[in-house]
Design an enzyme around this catalytic site. Structure first.
Site, PDB file in Angstrom:
ATOM      1  N   TYR A 162       0.841  -1.204   0.000  1.00  0.00           N
ATOM      2  CA  TYR A 162       0.000   0.000   0.000  1.00  0.00           C
ATOM      3  C   TYR A 162       0.871   1.246   0.000  1.00  0.00           C
ATOM      4  CZ  TYR A 162       0.956   0.637   5.025  1.00  0.00           C
ATOM      5  OH  TYR A 162       1.567   0.840   6.245  1.00  0.00           O
ATOM      6  N   CYS A 163       0.294   2.352  -0.480  1.00  0.00           N
ATOM      7  CA  CYS A 163       0.948   3.659  -0.445  1.00  0.00           C
ATOM      8  C   CYS A 163      -0.146   4.724  -0.373  1.00  0.00           C
ATOM      9  CB  CYS A 163       1.860   3.857  -1.655  1.00  0.00           C
ATOM     10  SG  CYS A 163       1.014   3.702  -3.245  1.00  0.00           S
ATOM     11  N   THR A 164       0.206   5.989  -0.487  1.00  0.00           N
ATOM     12  CA  THR A 164      -0.758   7.064  -0.235  1.00  0.00           C
ATOM     13  C   THR A 164      -1.944   7.047  -1.195  1.00  0.00           C
ATOM     14  OG1 THR A 164       1.101   8.417   0.509  1.00  0.00           O
ATOM     15  CG2 THR A 164      -0.993   9.556   0.152  1.00  0.00           C
TER      16      THR A 164
END
Length: 319
Positions: free
Chosen positions: A180-182
């Site tokens: 996951y990331c922003t």
């Protein structure tokens, strides 16, 4: 979408072909300026990655123009309401890559990427055994907030992630990998790279943390802390059910979610600290940065040499 605030912050990206990024960037900057938007947009041959702010009317016009451009057909905008602009200026810059991985052999997310999981599916997957959750962001982003049980790779920037994975293969082998990331853009390439490296069960959070926090079903559950964003807001809430502070004051280790940059411009390290400790430590992460002739805190507050010496003495006495 019911609007209660006069401004919006848009976050978006799209992997698509842009033939002449330099020319596009110049034209796009002129267009954004004509709308009086502010923000930061990166353009590369592989696509566009942007975040910008403006009034509801200005952002509507921008989204309409983007949706009418066949290159950006299907682009998804993540929208936050705001009381004012989230940026001071408008920048549109051409870049070799949208996210800096600098791989020997680049990844095209249209050809290879991890499986997309919607927030509810990602939530369920996080609770399963034999699952490893990898945070694909920088260390200072993780320190402010992350999913429960997520691994924090020991890296300072995204381009160091592939080497970290290769050095820690034993942690991942035979496991289901969640990334996951922003907003999702980093995971498009990173998850594809993992698949190419031979990992078979690789998934990514579709739309990133920002989408997860707005999802009416999961409501940001299993997220601790806040989400770091690259604008003047610095942090936005994610978990709508409970707020657990995971950030720790750089100087005291006490719970803290307030980021500042080290006052020495040659360092500029991001540190979590209270207003009290910012004043006590002259907003500097080390003694060297405190005594730097370019210390911005000292200059801004017009501190005399005697006042700086007194502050240093107080710090020394407290050790």
């Amino acid at each position: 979408m019911a609007t209660t605030k006069p401004y919006r912050v848009l976050l978006y990206y799209m992997y698509t072909t842009i033939e002449n990024p330099e020319e596009f960037a110049a034209e796009h900057l002129a267009f954004c300026n004509s709308l009086e938007l502010k923000g930061r947009i990166l353009v590369a041959k592989e696509g566009i990655n942007g975040t910008c702010s403006g009034t509801v009317e200005q952002t509507e016009k921008y989204m309409e123009a983007m949706n009418n451009d066949p290159r950006f057909d299907g682009i998804v905008f993540k929208i936050d309401e705001a009381d004012g602009h989230a940026f001071k200026k408008m920048h549109v810059r051409p870049r070799p890559e949208l996210v800096t991985l600098r791989l020997e052999d680049d990844i095209n997310p249209h050809e290879i990427t991890g499986k997309y999981l919607e927030p509810k599916d990602f939530y369920e997957a996080m609770k399963q055994e034999d699952t490893v959750i990898i945070d694909a962001r920088n260390d200072y982003e993780f320190d402010l907030g992350h999913f429960k049980g997520a691994i924090k790779p020991d890296i300072e920037s995204f381009r160091e992630l592939p080497d970290w994975i290769r050095e820690n293969k034993e942690v991942l082998e035979g496991k289901k990998i969640l990334t996951y990331c922003t907003g999702g853009i980093r995971c498009e390439k990173f998850s594809g790279w993992l698949v190419r490296e031979g990992y078979e069960d690789v998934s990514q959070l579709h739309g990133g943390i920002v989408t997860y926090g707005k999802d009416p079903e999961v409501q940001g559950e299993l997220w601790d802390g806040q989400c770091y964003v690259f604008d003047e807001r610095i942090a936005v809430p994610v978990n709508q059910k409970e707020h657990v502070i995971v950030g720790k004051d750089y100087f005291t280790g006490e719970p803290c979610e307030r980021y500042v940059n080290c006052a020495n411009p040659e360092c500029n390290k991001k540190i979590l600290c209270s207003e009290e400790n910012e004043a006590k430590y002259l907003r500097a992460c080390s003694h060297e940065c405190r005594v730097s002739p370019r210390n911005r805190y000292v200059i801004q507050h017009e501190l005399t040499e005697e006042q700086v010496a007194a502050a240093l003495e107080k710090i020394e006495a407290g050790k």
